[in-house]
Design a protein around this motif. Structure first.
Motif, PDB file in Angstrom:
ATOM      1  N   ALA A 230      15.304  -4.580   1.589  1.00 14.17           N
ATOM      2  CA  ALA A 230      16.266  -3.544   1.216  1.00 14.17           C
ATOM      3  C   ALA A 230      15.668  -2.150   1.385  1.00 14.17           C
ATOM      4  O   ALA A 230      16.345  -1.221   1.850  1.00 14.17           O
ATOM      5  CB  ALA A 230      16.716  -3.760  -0.225  1.00 14.17           C
ATOM      6  N   ILE A 231      14.395  -2.002   1.023  1.00 17.08           N
ATOM      7  CA  ILE A 231      13.731  -0.706   1.183  1.00 17.08           C
ATOM      8  C   ILE A 231      13.652  -0.320   2.651  1.00 17.08           C
ATOM      9  O   ILE A 231      13.904   0.839   3.025  1.00 17.08           O
ATOM     10  CB  ILE A 231      12.326  -0.757   0.551  1.00 17.08           C
ATOM     11  N   ARG A 232      13.312  -1.283   3.513  1.00 14.49           N
ATOM     12  CA  ARG A 232      13.237  -0.990   4.951  1.00 14.49           C
ATOM     13  C   ARG A 232      14.594  -0.543   5.504  1.00 14.49           C
ATOM     14  O   ARG A 232      14.654   0.308   6.391  1.00 14.49           O
ATOM     15  CB  ARG A 232      12.729  -2.218   5.705  1.00 14.49           C
ATOM     16  N   ALA A 233      15.656  -1.112   4.967  1.00 17.73           N
ATOM     17  CA  ALA A 233      16.988  -0.720   5.428  1.00 17.73           C
ATOM     18  C   ALA A 233      17.323   0.707   4.999  1.00 17.73           C
ATOM     19  O   ALA A 233      18.007   1.444   5.737  1.00 17.73           O
ATOM     20  CB  ALA A 233      18.030  -1.696   4.889  1.00 17.73           C
ATOM     21  N   LEU A 234      16.856   1.115   3.822  1.00 14.72           N
ATOM     22  CA  LEU A 234      17.158   2.450   3.305  1.00 14.72           C
ATOM     23  C   LEU A 234      16.209   3.528   3.843  1.00 14.72           C
ATOM     24  O   LEU A 234      16.565   4.713   3.866  1.00 14.72           O
ATOM     25  CB  LEU A 234      17.073   2.446   1.775  1.00 14.72           C
ATOM     26  N   GLN A 235      15.004   3.117   4.261  1.00 13.47           N
ATOM     27  CA  GLN A 235      13.955   4.077   4.604  1.00 13.47           C
ATOM     28  C   GLN A 235      14.365   5.122   5.649  1.00 13.47           C
ATOM     29  O   GLN A 235      14.112   6.324   5.463  1.00 13.47           O
ATOM     30  CB  GLN A 235      12.712   3.336   5.098  1.00 13.47           C
ATOM     31  N   PRO A 236      15.016   4.738   6.776  1.00 10.24           N
ATOM     32  CA  PRO A 236      15.374   5.757   7.773  1.00 10.24           C
ATOM     33  C   PRO A 236      16.259   6.863   7.213  1.00 10.24           C
ATOM     34  O   PRO A 236      16.072   8.047   7.541  1.00 10.24           O
ATOM     35  CB  PRO A 236      16.110   4.940   8.854  1.00 10.24           C
ATOM     36  N   LYS A 237      17.230   6.499   6.371  1.00  9.48           N
ATOM     37  CA  LYS A 237      18.111   7.508   5.788  1.00  9.48           C
ATOM     38  C   LYS A 237      17.375   8.391   4.791  1.00  9.48           C
ATOM     39  O   LYS A 237      17.668   9.585   4.652  1.00  9.48           O
ATOM     40  CB  LYS A 237      19.322   6.852   5.125  1.00  9.48           C
ATOM     41  N   ASP A 239      14.194   9.142   5.082  1.00 10.56           N
ATOM     42  CA  ASP A 239      13.327  10.000   5.900  1.00 10.56           C
ATOM     43  C   ASP A 239      14.081  11.150   6.554  1.00 10.56           C
ATOM     44  O   ASP A 239      13.564  12.262   6.666  1.00 10.56           O
ATOM     45  CB  ASP A 239      12.633   9.164   6.977  1.00 10.56           C
ATOM     46  N   ASP A 240      15.339  10.883   6.989  1.00 10.40           N
ATOM     47  CA  ASP A 240      16.077  11.967   7.663  1.00 10.40           C
ATOM     48  C   ASP A 240      16.926  12.793   6.704  1.00 10.40           C
ATOM     49  O   ASP A 240      17.661  13.689   7.117  1.00 10.40           O
ATOM     50  CB  ASP A 240      16.944  11.418   8.806  1.00 10.40           C
ATOM     51  N   GLY A 241      16.835  12.490   5.404  1.00  9.21           N
ATOM     52  CA  GLY A 241      17.524  13.295   4.404  1.00  9.21           C
ATOM     53  C   GLY A 241      18.987  12.981   4.219  1.00  9.21           C
ATOM     54  O   GLY A 241      19.691  13.726   3.520  1.00  9.21           O
ATOM     55  N   SER A 242      19.469  11.892   4.812  1.00 10.16           N
ATOM     56  CA  SER A 242      20.891  11.567   4.713  1.00 10.16           C
ATOM     57  C   SER A 242      21.218  10.562   3.616  1.00 10.16           C
ATOM     58  O   SER A 242      22.392  10.219   3.423  1.00 10.16           O
ATOM     59  CB  SER A 242      21.401  11.032   6.054  1.00 10.16           C
ATOM     60  N   LEU A 243      20.207  10.071   2.907  1.00 12.80           N
ATOM     61  CA  LEU A 243      20.457   9.088   1.868  1.00 12.80           C
ATOM     62  C   LEU A 243      21.048   9.772   0.636  1.00 12.80           C
ATOM     63  O   LEU A 243      20.515  10.772   0.145  1.00 12.80           O
ATOM     64  CB  LEU A 243      19.157   8.367   1.491  1.00 12.80           C
ATOM     65  N   SER A 244      22.145   9.243   0.136  1.00 18.39           N
ATOM     66  CA  SER A 244      22.816   9.817  -1.030  1.00 18.39           C
ATOM     67  C   SER A 244      21.961   9.655  -2.276  1.00 18.39           C
ATOM     68  O   SER A 244      20.980   8.890  -2.293  1.00 18.39           O
ATOM     69  CB  SER A 244      24.170   9.134  -1.244  1.00 18.39           C
ATOM     70  N   THR A 245      22.341  10.376  -3.331  1.00 16.30           N
ATOM     71  CA  THR A 245      21.617  10.245  -4.595  1.00 16.30           C
ATOM     72  C   THR A 245      21.695   8.817  -5.111  1.00 16.30           C
ATOM     73  O   THR A 245      20.706   8.278  -5.641  1.00 16.30           O
ATOM     74  CB  THR A 245      22.206  11.209  -5.639  1.00 16.30           C
ATOM     75  N   GLU A 246      22.873   8.183  -4.944  1.00 16.73           N
ATOM     76  CA  GLU A 246      23.013   6.786  -5.372  1.00 16.73           C
ATOM     77  C   GLU A 246      22.058   5.886  -4.600  1.00 16.73           C
ATOM     78  O   GLU A 246      21.445   4.964  -5.152  1.00 16.73           O
ATOM     79  CB  GLU A 246      24.452   6.312  -5.175  1.00 16.73           C
TER      80      GLU A 246
END
Length: 404
Positions: A230-237, A239-246
């Motif tokens: 799950a962390i690997r799936a979230l990591q790119p977002k 890193d590029d700043g597109s991951l939401s606060t949730e």
């Protein structure tokens, strides 16, 4: 003492007279050990005459020996298993929504989706208060109702999302009560429902619950795999700043899973590495949030740091860290868990009075957690063994937690 607690004490005394364990009595009744424990602690009421009669038969007494007022059966009402874990297990049993597949006219709840979301919020409030008996009553009816609803041809993504969230709550409650096999089922169904909802973060949240379940069944390798994927799936977002606060909340919570695994394996370096990564994300998330029921934020990270220190045998560090945490915005469950870890640290230092005081304070906040959590019960056992003369408060707590 309340009538319910007096009844529970009577059941416990009669069980001991017959030299039965809680597991043995549960087997005779067709119930779980947890059900017997909740009855004896006065947490779970037993009002139906049929159940009272079965219990009396198992204890080889009359119903009136158990309850002097049990002369007339109570008014008809819904069956009682929903108030304990057996009811939740039954709701998970078999293929969900099978009646809907066989009967097009099967009834389905028609409440507005916003009302159902509010219901889910209420479930999380109960979970964070460790109100396990009350939440059981909710889940035993809500799960089959939602399963029927989403099997209609017009089911929406939002309905699947709500179902996923309900299963996440279910998995969290079952895992905390050491019903790991049922928690595994609930986690898997949460992920399946989330996949149909079109909400990727709901899938990640279900995976987070699954990782916690693997921890409960002593499968750290599978827990690590689930969390890492799950962390690997979230990591790119991230890193590029597109991951939401949730999404950041889930990312940080998954790092805490890694920290727990490492601390239990005695790997100090890895434990502190995962904690530091979680701290960095918690700074962005900020306090006062509970995305996906995780309560992830700066304070929760530090509570995990206390837990890890105790697991690593660093009792002094655990107590120092605990004193620095502001828990004012955290749930009763989280504050109670911190007190449990303080009690464990004091127990390692053989400070019986301080350990008992921490457990009693934690019990006031979340009674069912302190009386049923395996770590709390182990701490009580350890304190009784190291005490030259067992304090009365500890003896009474041991009785409430059904610790021999």
């Amino acid at each position: 003492m309340s009538d319910q607690k007096i009844f529970g004490a009577r059941v416990a005394a009669l069980r001991k007279e017959r030299k039965l364990s809680q597991k043995d009595l549960g087997a005779e009744l067709g119930r779980s050990e947890s059900w017997v424990s909740q009855v004896e602690r006065g947490v779970l009421p037993v009002d139906r005459l049929s159940t009272l009669q079965t219990l009396a038969d198992a204890l080889e007494v009359s119903v009136l020996d158990l309850r002097s007022d049990a002369v007339e059966p109570p008014e008809d009402g819904p069956a009682e298993p929903g108030s304990d874990l057996d009811g939740i297990r039954l709701a998970l049993t078999g293929y969900p929504g099978i009646a809907t597949l066989l009967e097009n006219s099967a009834p389905a709840d028609e409440r507005p989706i916003d009302e159902l979301r509010e219901h889910v919020d209420r479930l999380w409030e109960l979970a964070h208060a460790s109100a396990f008996s009350e939440i059981g009553e909710e889940l035993v009816t809500l799960i089959p109702m939602l399963e029927r609803r989403v099997r209609r041809s017009a089911a929406t993504d939002a309905e699947h999302e709500v179902l996923a969230q309900v299963y996440q709550v279910t998995a969290a409650v079952l895992a905390r009560q050491d019903e790991a096999d049922a928690a595994w089922v609930a986690s898997d169904r949460a992920i399946a429902a989330a996949g149909r909802s079109g909400q990727p973060l709901e899938v990640v949240a279900g995976t987070f619950r699954l990782a916690h379940t693997f921890l409960r069944v002593q499968r750290p390798g599978q827990a690590e795999y689930a969390a890492s994927e799950a962390i690997r799936a979230l990591q790119p977002k991230l890193d590029d700043g597109s991951l939401s606060t949730e999404g950041k909340s889930l990312y940080g919570a998954l790092q805490l899973v890694r920290a727990v695994i490492s601390s239990r394996e005695g790997d100090r370096s890895a434990t502190h590495m995962w904690l530091d990564q979680a701290r960095a994300v918690a700074g962005d998330v900020g306090p006062g949030r509970s995305d996906f029921g995780t309560e992830f934020g700066p304070a929760n990270v530090e509570i995990h740091a206390v837990t890890a220190s105790v697991d690593l045998g660093d009792a002094g560090m655990a107590l120092d860290l605990a004193e620095q945490i502001d828990t004012s915005e955290l749930s009763a469950e989280r504050r109670s868990r911190l007190l449990l870890d303080k009690a464990r640290a004091y127990t390692q230092r053989r400070q019986v009075g301080e350990a008992v005081a921490a457990l009693l304070e934690g019990e006031q906040l979340a009674p069912e957690q302190i009386r049923s959590h395996p770590l709390a019960r182990q701490a009580i056992r350890d304190l009784m063994q190291i005490s030259r003369r067992t304090p009365v408060d500890l003896q009474e707590l041991a009785q409430r937690a059904t610790v021999a």
